[in-house]
Design a protein around this motif. Structure first.
Motif, PDB file in Angstrom:
ATOM      1  N   ASN A 319       0.834  -1.191   0.000  1.00  0.00           N
ATOM      2  CA  ASN A 319       0.000   0.000   0.000  1.00  0.00           C
ATOM      3  C   ASN A 319       0.874   1.249   0.000  1.00  0.00           C
ATOM      4  OD1 ASN A 319      -1.808   2.125   0.703  1.00  0.00           O
ATOM      5  ND2 ASN A 319      -3.212   0.619   1.577  1.00  0.00           N
ATOM      6  N   ARG A 320       0.591   2.162  -0.923  1.00  0.00           N
ATOM      7  CA  ARG A 320       1.350   3.415  -1.006  1.00  0.00           C
ATOM      8  C   ARG A 320       1.240   4.211   0.289  1.00  0.00           C
ATOM      9  NH1 ARG A 320       2.278   7.526  -5.448  1.00  0.00           N
ATOM     10  NH2 ARG A 320       2.386   9.546  -4.414  1.00  0.00           N
ATOM     11  N   LYS A 321       0.070   4.163   0.941  1.00  0.00           N
ATOM     12  CA  LYS A 321      -0.131   4.925   2.167  1.00  0.00           C
ATOM     13  C   LYS A 321       0.833   4.480   3.261  1.00  0.00           C
ATOM     14  CE  LYS A 321      -4.989   6.142   1.439  1.00  0.00           C
ATOM     15  NZ  LYS A 321      -6.383   6.039   1.965  1.00  0.00           N
ATOM     16  N   THR A 322       1.163   3.187   3.277  1.00  0.00           N
ATOM     17  CA  THR A 322       2.139   2.693   4.253  1.00  0.00           C
ATOM     18  C   THR A 322       3.498   3.319   3.999  1.00  0.00           C
ATOM     19  OG1 THR A 322       0.945   0.582   4.327  1.00  0.00           O
ATOM     20  CG2 THR A 322       3.157   0.622   5.261  1.00  0.00           C
ATOM     21  N   GLU A 324       4.111   6.186   2.649  1.00  0.00           N
ATOM     22  CA  GLU A 324       4.077   7.612   2.993  1.00  0.00           C
ATOM     23  C   GLU A 324       4.373   7.844   4.471  1.00  0.00           C
ATOM     24  OE1 GLU A 324       0.242   8.781   1.631  1.00  0.00           O
ATOM     25  OE2 GLU A 324       0.867   8.992  -0.467  1.00  0.00           O
TER      26      GLU A 324
END
Length: 357
Positions: A319-322, A324
């Motif tokens: 996940n990209r949010k992780t 970030e």
């Protein structure tokens, strides 16, 4: 005749099927009695399935089933975290069936955990909810007593990320073998479990890449990814390869006393976090742990305009949010925005004085 009338009472049906007698009375008309008989015969030929009343599962059994699932599908560290909390739950509710566990009981427990910290209470709730969701999904239980319980608000802080100079000091303070270990984590941005698992088969010194494996994926699959070698990492691994023991497959290993068989064994490390505190003290820097090396590397790349997609692949995140979360650098976008604000504020202040004059 299966349908007949009784004077002064009405109509009834009365028949026998496979040795069992079926009868019902008193209908006002023959037609009603015939319809009722037809429905009963249809019901006999096509019986409704008998719904079994589910037995209430013991909470301790549910927890053990979840532990077995985690052990099979997740990392060892994740299993140990579950086991730690499961022992506490067992002391509280191990004697109860799941149906007797209420939201109020769980909320009361979480209030106690909140005295430690909001993070501790939220982790407990997250793991408990996973246990009950597992039970519902497997049709072992039919209700989740954690439903509706909210997470506690937490005070989020910017995670401390050591600067490169401090990391250099800590590595310099270590013995040669530990230096290699720290360089491997720092130069790959790998998780400790991935470095501990590393074997020589996963290292390609000629093409300069290594393969790291992680279980932090959906379904618990052990998933590989390739990470290119830096010059420093290549030198470290080449030297270790030249000095390796041919009969030992792991890159980093140790000799330890095995209590089960009562003898010394060799094998990969499980956890080495204890020495980081003493190394930081020896180096005279603020204490940080292994995971900070991943944050440091990610921030350095982000600060030098490396695309987040590339950082995500190197870190092994789905996940990209992780990813970030790992980026702590202050980029040009933020600096430029503040510079624009400062110029505009100054101009506004000058214009205000001109207008007043």
């Amino acid at each position: 005749m299966s349908v007949y009338s009784v004077t002064g009472k009405g109509w009834r049906y009365d028949f026998t099927h496979m040795g069992t007698r079926y009868t019902e009375a008193w209908f006002k008309t023959k037609k009603e009695a015939n319809q009722a008989e037809a429905e009963k015969r249809k019901e006999i030929k096509n019986p409704k399935p008998v719904l079994e009343t589910p037995t209430d599962m013991a909470f301790l059994e549910l927890v053990n089933q979840k532990l077995d699932h985690v052990k099979a599908y997740n990392s060892k560290s994740h299993y140990i975290s579950y086991l730690y909390m499961a022992r506490r739950w067992a002391n509280l509710w191990g004697h109860l069936p799941c149906g007797e566990l209420t939201g109020d009981m769980i909320q009361k427990h979480l209030y106690q955990r909140h005295k430690v910290s909001a993070y501790t209470a939220n982790q407990d709730l997250r793991y408990l909810r996973a246990v009950f969701n597992f039970g519902v999904g497997q049709k072992m239980i039919y209700t989740d007593p954690t439903a509706g319980i909210r997470f506690f608000p937490v005070e989020k802080k910017i995670k401390y990320v050591p600067c490169s100079e401090d990391i250099d000091k800590v590595i310099a303070a270590a013995d040669p073998d530990t230096q290699d270990y720290l360089w491997a984590i720092r130069e790959t941005l790998g998780r400790v479990s991935e470095i501990n698992r590393l074997v020589w088969e996963d290292i390609n010194l000629d093409e300069r890449f290594i393969i790291l494996y992680t279980r932090k994926k959906r379904g618990g699959h052990l998933t590989p990814r390739k990470v290119p070698m830096t010059e420093k990492l290549h030198d470290v691994l080449q030297n270790r390869f030249n000095r390796r023991s041919p009969d030992v497959p792991w890159v980093f290993w140790h000799r330890f006393w095995n209590k089960r068989n009562g003898e010394f064994n060799i094998g990969p490390y499980k956890d080495r976090k204890r020495f980081m505190k003493s190394l930081c003290e020896k180096a005279g820097v603020r204490y940080f742990r292994f995971h900070a090396l991943r944050h440091s590397g990610a921030s350095i790349m982000d600060g030098n305009d490396v695309p987040i997609a590339a950082i995500q692949r190197i870190l092994g995140h789905e996940n990209r949010k992780t990813t970030e979360i790992y980026l702590h650098s202050m980029g040009d976008m933020e600096r430029n925005a503040i510079a624009v604000f400062e110029r505009a504020r100054g101009k506004s202040h000058t214009d205000s004085h001109t207008t007043m004059g």
